[in-house]
Design an enzyme around this catalytic site. Structure first.
Site, PDB file in Angstrom:
ATOM      1  N   LYS A 115      63.127  65.488  31.324  1.00  0.00           N
ATOM      2  CA  LYS A 115      62.389  66.637  30.780  1.00  0.00           C
ATOM      3  C   LYS A 115      60.913  66.285  30.677  1.00  0.00           C
ATOM      4  O   LYS A 115      60.564  65.184  30.219  1.00  0.00           O
ATOM      5  CB  LYS A 115      62.917  67.043  29.394  1.00  0.00           C
ATOM      6  CG  LYS A 115      62.298  68.347  28.892  1.00  0.00           C
ATOM      7  CD  LYS A 115      63.006  68.850  27.636  1.00  0.00           C
ATOM      8  CE  LYS A 115      62.555  68.126  26.404  1.00  0.00           C
ATOM      9  NZ  LYS A 115      63.236  68.648  25.188  1.00  0.00           N
ATOM     10  N   ASP A 119      59.493  71.788  28.700  1.00  0.00           N
ATOM     11  CA  ASP A 119      59.386  72.156  27.286  1.00  0.00           C
ATOM     12  C   ASP A 119      57.947  72.547  26.985  1.00  0.00           C
ATOM     13  O   ASP A 119      57.036  71.729  27.098  1.00  0.00           O
ATOM     14  CB  ASP A 119      59.802  70.967  26.423  1.00  0.00           C
ATOM     15  CG  ASP A 119      59.823  71.279  24.938  1.00  0.00           C
ATOM     16  OD1 ASP A 119      59.468  72.408  24.554  1.00  0.00           O
ATOM     17  OD2 ASP A 119      60.207  70.384  24.164  1.00  0.00           O
ATOM     18  N   HIS A 169      68.955  68.999  19.598  1.00  0.00           N
ATOM     19  CA  HIS A 169      67.610  68.434  19.699  1.00  0.00           C
ATOM     20  C   HIS A 169      67.500  67.081  18.996  1.00  0.00           C
ATOM     21  O   HIS A 169      67.905  66.931  17.840  1.00  0.00           O
ATOM     22  CB  HIS A 169      66.615  69.423  19.073  1.00  0.00           C
ATOM     23  CG  HIS A 169      65.253  68.854  18.838  1.00  0.00           C
ATOM     24  ND1 HIS A 169      64.796  68.481  17.581  1.00  0.00           N
ATOM     25  CD2 HIS A 169      64.243  68.588  19.700  1.00  0.00           C
ATOM     26  CE1 HIS A 169      63.562  68.022  17.680  1.00  0.00           C
ATOM     27  NE2 HIS A 169      63.204  68.069  18.944  1.00  0.00           N
ATOM     28  N   GLU A 188      65.515  74.482  18.098  1.00  0.00           N
ATOM     29  CA  GLU A 188      65.337  73.219  17.384  1.00  0.00           C
ATOM     30  C   GLU A 188      64.525  73.338  16.110  1.00  0.00           C
ATOM     31  O   GLU A 188      64.711  72.569  15.168  1.00  0.00           O
ATOM     32  CB  GLU A 188      64.671  72.194  18.302  1.00  0.00           C
ATOM     33  CG  GLU A 188      63.216  72.519  18.633  1.00  0.00           C
ATOM     34  CD  GLU A 188      62.603  71.537  19.604  1.00  0.00           C
ATOM     35  OE1 GLU A 188      61.651  70.844  19.205  1.00  0.00           O
ATOM     36  OE2 GLU A 188      63.073  71.449  20.747  1.00  0.00           O
ATOM     37  N   ARG A 219      54.986  64.470  10.898  1.00  0.00           N
ATOM     38  CA  ARG A 219      53.651  64.791  10.389  1.00  0.00           C
ATOM     39  C   ARG A 219      53.606  65.121   8.905  1.00  0.00           C
ATOM     40  O   ARG A 219      52.674  64.729   8.222  1.00  0.00           O
ATOM     41  CB  ARG A 219      53.001  65.918  11.209  1.00  0.00           C
ATOM     42  CG  ARG A 219      52.773  65.539  12.674  1.00  0.00           C
ATOM     43  CD  ARG A 219      52.089  66.655  13.443  1.00  0.00           C
ATOM     44  NE  ARG A 219      51.799  66.262  14.810  1.00  0.00           N
ATOM     45  CZ  ARG A 219      52.664  66.391  15.828  1.00  0.00           C
ATOM     46  NH1 ARG A 219      53.868  66.914  15.600  1.00  0.00           N
ATOM     47  NH2 ARG A 219      52.328  66.000  17.023  1.00  0.00           N
ATOM     48  N   LYS A 276      56.910  67.745  29.511  1.00  0.00           N
ATOM     49  CA  LYS A 276      56.205  68.687  28.654  1.00  0.00           C
ATOM     50  C   LYS A 276      55.244  69.548  29.478  1.00  0.00           C
ATOM     51  O   LYS A 276      54.565  69.052  30.391  1.00  0.00           O
ATOM     52  CB  LYS A 276      55.431  67.934  27.575  1.00  0.00           C
ATOM     53  CG  LYS A 276      56.316  67.145  26.614  1.00  0.00           C
ATOM     54  CD  LYS A 276      57.135  68.055  25.732  1.00  0.00           C
ATOM     55  CE  LYS A 276      57.921  67.265  24.688  1.00  0.00           C
ATOM     56  NZ  LYS A 276      58.608  68.136  23.729  1.00  0.00           N
ATOM     57  N   ALA A 304      52.316  70.177  23.858  1.00  0.00           N
ATOM     58  CA  ALA A 304      51.426  71.328  24.000  1.00  0.00           C
ATOM     59  C   ALA A 304      50.777  71.738  22.687  1.00  0.00           C
ATOM     60  O   ALA A 304      49.687  72.313  22.689  1.00  0.00           O
ATOM     61  CB  ALA A 304      52.197  72.508  24.596  1.00  0.00           C
ATOM     62  N   LYS A 305      51.411  71.440  21.562  1.00  0.00           N
ATOM     63  CA  LYS A 305      50.806  71.783  20.268  1.00  0.00           C
ATOM     64  C   LYS A 305      49.531  70.990  20.035  1.00  0.00           C
ATOM     65  O   LYS A 305      48.617  71.453  19.344  1.00  0.00           O
ATOM     66  CB  LYS A 305      51.809  71.548  19.145  1.00  0.00           C
ATOM     67  CG  LYS A 305      53.072  72.404  19.239  1.00  0.00           C
ATOM     68  CD  LYS A 305      53.963  72.241  18.031  1.00  0.00           C
ATOM     69  CE  LYS A 305      54.544  70.863  17.877  1.00  0.00           C
ATOM     70  NZ  LYS A 305      55.503  70.520  18.967  1.00  0.00           N
ATOM     71  N   GLU A 317      69.684  64.658  24.056  1.00  0.00           N
ATOM     72  CA  GLU A 317      68.312  64.249  24.348  1.00  0.00           C
ATOM     73  C   GLU A 317      68.099  62.772  24.022  1.00  0.00           C
ATOM     74  O   GLU A 317      68.315  62.338  22.881  1.00  0.00           O
ATOM     75  CB  GLU A 317      67.348  65.110  23.531  1.00  0.00           C
ATOM     76  CG  GLU A 317      65.888  64.857  23.827  1.00  0.00           C
ATOM     77  CD  GLU A 317      64.984  65.874  23.160  1.00  0.00           C
ATOM     78  OE1 GLU A 317      63.916  66.168  23.714  1.00  0.00           O
ATOM     79  OE2 GLU A 317      65.349  66.379  22.081  1.00  0.00           O
TER      80      GLU A 317
END
Length: 373
Positions: free
Chosen positions: A170, A201, A303, A253, A58, A172, A22-23, A323
């Site tokens: 899971k 998430d 996480h 996380e 990143r 997104k 989503a970011k 995870e």
């Protein structure tokens, strides 16, 4: 037994395909195409070695590497079993840059290496050194549920994960159009069936109103949790959501200090706390958080970095989720076994990991210091 040498490495591990959460959908970040890893290899004067690692996405690993390099000399000549004392010494060595973020994330690689070494010296898997409650932990997959993937691909990968023995899925969410999130989620639930554990998430992309509306809209889907619905530091907002919804909230996380995670515990802001060993500064601070979470009656679902967290989840009193994201697997020779919805704790001493020869192709920087230099 004394520490004779310390070796640090910076690796850029490429992903097979870039992923978007989503970011990215909201324009805050670019798709993720690699994981940067800081490794620490500690060797004692009797030839035993420990391996630890931290990571960033990143940006930030060069800073971690630089900080670890500056403080590494403080390890030489120390008894590696004195992990608490060493951790405190390294904190004070870098005290002017604080006790969270890059400063402690750099120490995480060192701390993990010391715990790996201690377990190897005992001839035990790390989980058993810590005091295991079980030999396997519940496991769910995340890597197949990212937003860049079309819905049919998400469904296909969910089926493949379940077919491989993974126990939960899971996906997104957190797109600008919440209706699209709901459509994809309902389709995945229909595809995998009512009895399969399903998590979502949002990667911190909702405000409080949107998160509450979404949470109410998905109550009937029987989700295990709603993860990171709000900004990671909005502990009060998460507490309000936790009180208003039947579906548990999961977060933690992104937090890089023990006090930040303790605040979530104190406010009863989560049903599932999600500390991350590399981000919180290592196994030593993680264990402090885990003890407080258990005292508060919380579930813990650490996480990422399943290679470390499988051991810590097995040593937590409540049956935790780990995870499954395979992005770091190419770094190591060994693989984790999964069957019947659970990840098996390795029976090899320590973490049970060693760096693969192929990893050298991804190494960007290297540093070694020893008592003889």
């Amino acid at each position: 037994m004394r520490i004779d040498s310390v070796r640090l490495g910076h690796y850029a591990v490429p992903l097979a395909n870039p992923v978007s959460d989503a970011k990215v959908a909201t324009g805050r970040q670019r798709p993720l195409s690699q994981i940067d890893v800081l490794t620490c290899e500690i060797t004692t004067d009797d030839g035993l070695g420990g391996l630890g690692f931290s990571y960033t996405t990143r940006a930030g690993c060069r800073a971690q590497f630089a900080h670890a390099r500056e403080v590494a000399g403080n390890l030489l000549g120390e008894d590696p079993s004195d992990i608490g004392r060493i951790y405190d010494r390294l904190l004070w060595a870098g005290a002017s840059v604080g006790r969270s973020g890059v400063a402690t994330q750099a120490l995480a690689a060192v701390d993990v290496a010391l715990w790996d070494l201690k377990a190897k010296r005992a001839g035990l898997p790390l989980a058993k050194l810590l005091g295991a409650y079980r030999d396997s932990v519940r496991v769910y997959n995340t890597s197949g549920g990212y937003l860049q993937a079309p819905l049919e691909e998400v469904k296909e990968k969910a089926g493949q994960s379940l077919g491989s023995g993974i126990g939960g899925i899971k996906v997104k969410v957190g797109q600008p159009d919440t209706r699209e999130d709901l459509r994809r989620l309902a389709a995945v639930r229909e595809h995998i069936g009512e009895g399969v554990p399903l998590m979502v998430d949002a990667n911190q992309q909702w405000d409080r109103v949107t998160a509450l509306r979404f949470g109410r809209a998905v109550e009937e889907l029987g989700l295990v949790w709603i993860e990171e619905p709000l900004d990671a530091y909005d502990a009060e907002g998460h507490a309000q959501l936790a009180a208003a919804l039947d579906t548990p909230i999961a977060t933690g996380e992104m937090l890089s200090s023990v006090p930040d995670l303790v605040r979530l515990i104190d406010l009863r802001a989560v049903g599932y706390l999600q500390p991350d060993v590399p981000r919180v500064g290592g196994i030593t601070p993680y264990l402090k958080v885990a003890a407080l979470a258990d005292h508060a009656g919380l579930q813990v679902a650490p996480h990422f970095v399943m290679e470390i967290h499988v051991h810590l989840a097995a040593a937590y009193p409540r049956d935790s989720w780990v995870e499954h994201i395979e992005w770091l697997s190419p770094l190591f020779r060994e693989r984790l076994d999964i069957e019947g919805g659970r990840m098996i704790v390795p029976d090899r001493p320590g973490l049970g990991l060693s760096l693969a020869e192929e990893a050298r192709a991804w190494r960007l920087d290297d540093f070694r210091t020893s008592k003889g230099r």
